[in-house]
Scaffold this active site. Sequence first.
Site, PDB file in Angstrom:
ATOM      1  N   GLU A   8       0.879  -1.172   0.000  1.00 12.72           N
ATOM      2  CA  GLU A   8       0.000   0.000   0.000  1.00 12.72           C
ATOM      3  C   GLU A   8       0.911   1.215   0.000  1.00 12.72           C
ATOM      4  O   GLU A   8       1.732   1.384   0.910  1.00 12.72           O
ATOM      5  CB  GLU A   8      -0.894  -0.002   1.233  1.00 12.72           C
ATOM      6  CG  GLU A   8      -1.820   1.180   1.316  1.00 12.72           C
ATOM      7  CD  GLU A   8      -2.371   1.374   2.708  1.00 12.72           C
ATOM      8  OE1 GLU A   8      -2.293   2.522   3.207  1.00 12.72           O
ATOM      9  OE2 GLU A   8      -2.873   0.408   3.297  1.00 12.72           O
ATOM     10  N   CYS A  31      -2.836   7.429   5.371  1.00 13.51           N
ATOM     11  CA  CYS A  31      -2.834   7.043   3.963  1.00 13.51           C
ATOM     12  C   CYS A  31      -4.123   7.477   3.275  1.00 13.51           C
ATOM     13  O   CYS A  31      -4.198   7.519   2.047  1.00 13.51           O
ATOM     14  CB  CYS A  31      -2.646   5.538   3.816  1.00 13.51           C
ATOM     15  SG  CYS A  31      -3.818   4.548   4.770  1.00 13.51           S
TER      16      CYS A  31
END
Length: 519
Positions: free
Chosen positions: A266, A303
């Site tokens: 990720e 994120c």
Amino acid sequence: MNRYLGQNHIGYQESALGNHVFFGIDPTTNQPFETAFHQATAQEVDEALEKAKNAFEIYRQISIEKRVFFLKAIATKLRQNKEELIHWFCAETALPVDRAETEFNRSCYQFDYYAQAVETGYALEIKIDSANPDRLPNPKPSLMKMNVPVGPVVVFGASNFPFAYSVLGGDVASALAAGCPVIVKAHAMHPHTSSISARLILETAQECALPDGIFSHLLAEDFTVGQQLVQDSRIKAVGFTGSIGGGMALQKLINERPEPISLYAEMGSSNPIVLTKEALVKRGSEISKQISASVLLNAGQFCTSPGLLFVEETANFNHFKEETGRFFAQSELQCMLHPGISKRYFERVEEHAKSVEVLYKGKSEGNFIQPTLAEVDGNTFLTNSKIQEEIFGSYLTIIVCKSEAELKSCIASLQGQLTMSLYAEPEEELADLLSLLSLKAGRIIFNGVPTGVEVSFAQQHGGPFPSSLNSYFTSVGWDAIKRFQRPVTFQNFPEDFETKKLNFNANVNFLHFLNGKYQ
């Protein structure tokens, strides 16, 4: 002070063979803590790898009940040591206690939740197709398909989530749930939190009489330990949460292996928000407040923190922009996670200012920042791809479009994202816009901000490149376990084979789950 702090955990063995040491940093002062942490040597890495390989042969064959008990016992052990974990979490990140509490509870929940995924049979994905020996012209065989663990997994700790995406995070929990031993490469900026977390998992593993090597924890502040781990043939999958540069560097190393393995990375996401004219007119002030709060949250170090806002210019736009600037200016300075992150933030802000108009430049003091607000027109955005690159921290760029067509062109030019948000009125015709958004992101939020990722079997936390390397998989929710499994079909075995093999009636529970009967 814990006696094991500063040492690597090679399975159940504590080890500090190397002379290379580093220190955790208090981000509020940039001063080091007193404990010296020993970077793992090549020998220690090799010992952890060999132990993980041997542990896999045992762990993959234990009963489902024992695996479930282990995962739940970890959650219990963590809750018993909450105070110490919370202390070091806050000390090493400067994040507030309420954030630490939220992330801690999430981590505990994940171990319990992934245990449920295994217990119900969901994670095993058992599929049974019965035999028909009387079928013509050829008899039909019996088939039973199920997921099995892939082998030892490496997980890289994430700087911005010392609990939820590090030693106590979803990658570790889902890999253990899958039946895989785990080696964690700790993040150098929260070594106390990481080491204490590791010791609690190891204590639980010993209490559950699990094999030595089911879990190891290696310390490092440079790339050498990570390189050795991901390129070793004993490792069968890798979990990573971090920057695009870091993820791609790992992928390059993995590409050099004779045997390919999957890197579940990720990486970067600007989490764009789209605001329609109707929503701006009717709810501009409310939306400005929501978006500002999301950008401000923990200095934007998520994120899923929003970094881009697309809007068509209207009579209400200037008021919206001014209100957002006021929210930013009235906010308190917040400390970033560590000196490396704040340094990169300041560099990116300075670079970004060359391409946009800065409406409000946030104040800064040491590692402490205020959010910055910038604006750019749609045409400039389309001709300069660097504007859309993630700035990790509290920074929002408003892209002002002349028309709906220009707005859609801007969205079409975006790289892959973890999330996209759409603020609109329910009565608006949104099919074309939603279709476009679904090409760009793994999760689309209607009338809400992207910060906050629900741990659910219906969650997708992963999107098109470069937000993640494989958009088919998620790092959050029950399906995260699938990253560390592979399917195997058993043909023409006795009907009760699956229950004998698993020592658990998983297929029945799974069928009940599908029928909505599992409570």
